[in-house]
Design an enzyme around this catalytic site. Structure first.
Site, short mmCIF file in Angstrom:
data_model
loop_
_atom_site.label_atom_id
_atom_site.label_comp_id
_atom_site.label_asym_id
_atom_site.label_seq_id
_atom_site.Cartn_x
_atom_site.Cartn_y
_atom_site.Cartn_z
N MET A 1 66.07 63.60 83.88
CA MET A 1 65.64 62.64 84.88
C MET A 1 66.56 61.42 84.97
O MET A 1 66.24 60.47 85.67
CB MET A 1 64.24 62.17 84.50
CG MET A 1 63.42 61.66 85.61
SD MET A 1 61.71 61.70 85.06
CE MET A 1 61.89 61.68 83.26
N PRO A 2 67.70 61.44 84.26
CA PRO A 2 68.52 60.22 84.30
C PRO A 2 69.11 59.96 85.68
O PRO A 2 69.22 60.87 86.50
CB PRO A 2 69.65 60.52 83.31
CG PRO A 2 69.25 61.73 82.56
CD PRO A 2 68.30 62.49 83.43
N TYR A 3 69.47 58.72 85.88
CA TYR A 3 70.17 58.29 87.10
C TYR A 3 71.45 57.61 86.64
O TYR A 3 71.41 56.71 85.79
CB TYR A 3 69.30 57.31 87.88
CG TYR A 3 70.07 56.56 88.94
CD1 TYR A 3 70.34 57.16 90.17
CD2 TYR A 3 70.56 55.28 88.72
CE1 TYR A 3 71.07 56.49 91.14
CE2 TYR A 3 71.28 54.61 89.68
CZ TYR A 3 71.53 55.21 90.89
OH TYR A 3 72.27 54.55 91.83
N ILE B 1 70.50 62.70 88.47
CA ILE B 1 71.17 62.26 89.71
C ILE B 1 72.40 61.43 89.36
O ILE B 1 72.31 60.52 88.52
CB ILE B 1 70.19 61.44 90.58
CG1 ILE B 1 69.12 62.36 91.19
CG2 ILE B 1 70.93 60.69 91.68
CD1 ILE B 1 68.09 61.65 92.04
#
Lengths: 67, 67, 67, 67, 67, 67
Positions: free
Chosen positions: E1-3, E41
């Site tokens: 889920m990192p950005y 992302i």
């Protein structure tokens, strides 16, 4: 001279992991794009799971459901 | 109407310094670019030295080496 | 080592103004916070007036109304 | 796939309000732009009032003046 | 889920390099932090050299001086 | 006084959609959190599909595969 901002949920990220992440991204930018590591800045933001939403709900709620 | 985000390492920045920084940047934008100070937003992010990388290492490690 | 991001509407900002803005913010961080200018990064984002909202409307619409 | 970052002053935002904000923005992006909620990320940053400037002063100082 | 947001100067970055950068950072986050690549992302911002300042001057001016 | 940054892929977003998005988020912040719309700033960044990665690949490549 690149600037990289990594946002991840705040869930027990150790100093060792942070070091490895900073080293890894810096090397990637040097190897792929010939960017000078001396002016490559990496900033890691650890975000509370209450403050991170995906799929319309907080990560806190997803964790409760085992996701 | 400008938006300014300042990221610096978290190392004893006083409220007085923050006030001066906010005032200074707001005035600069007003004097140079005629931007209305009433809608100029400045946000200061203080980042833990473990979470800031430069030169492929954390600022924590650099501080230990006297940098 | 600071990182500064300035977002302003895209409305005829000259190269000379950009130079002055970069110089001014860098000096402010050096004078106020003793930050090393050699690793101070300033990034200016010029945003289309259609893509900037304030007061619930775009800046494009505000400009049409003389604001 | 959108990414949304909301910055607000840190002033007693409850978990319930955060959930509602994440749900509301995700639905808006789905309804207006047909964006898939499963990959819509919302990050809320709560900023100390000392670190938020508007009108050339900190929000801390504005709050003292009743603004 | 990192950005992850990568900002670099706009200087002939090819699509192939962008693909390699996105792949490399995503794999790093998966290998180091066990982050799910499906919700990782990465956004690359290419910034005009007039709009990037370091050392108190624009990268445009630095390039003219051979830096 | 909130600041909201929305990043989406650059794929034919009309001015009308942008207006609706800005209006919608501003109203949400006013209704949910009682934030003053006059100082609520919304910035929309439209990102080229080559520069947006998810699942370790660019959105350009995903679009080719019908995703």
């Amino acid at each position: 001279m690149p600037y990289v901002n990594v946002k991840i949920t705040k869930e027990n990220l150790t100093s060792e992991k942070k070091k490895a992440l900073i080293k890894g991204i810096t090397e990637l930018l040097q190897n792929l794009l010939e960017k000078n590591p001396q002016t490559t800045i990496i900033i890691i933001d650890e975000v509370e799971t209450d403050n991170w939403g995906i799929g319309g709900e907080t990560v806190t709620d997803r964790r409760k459901r085992g996701l």
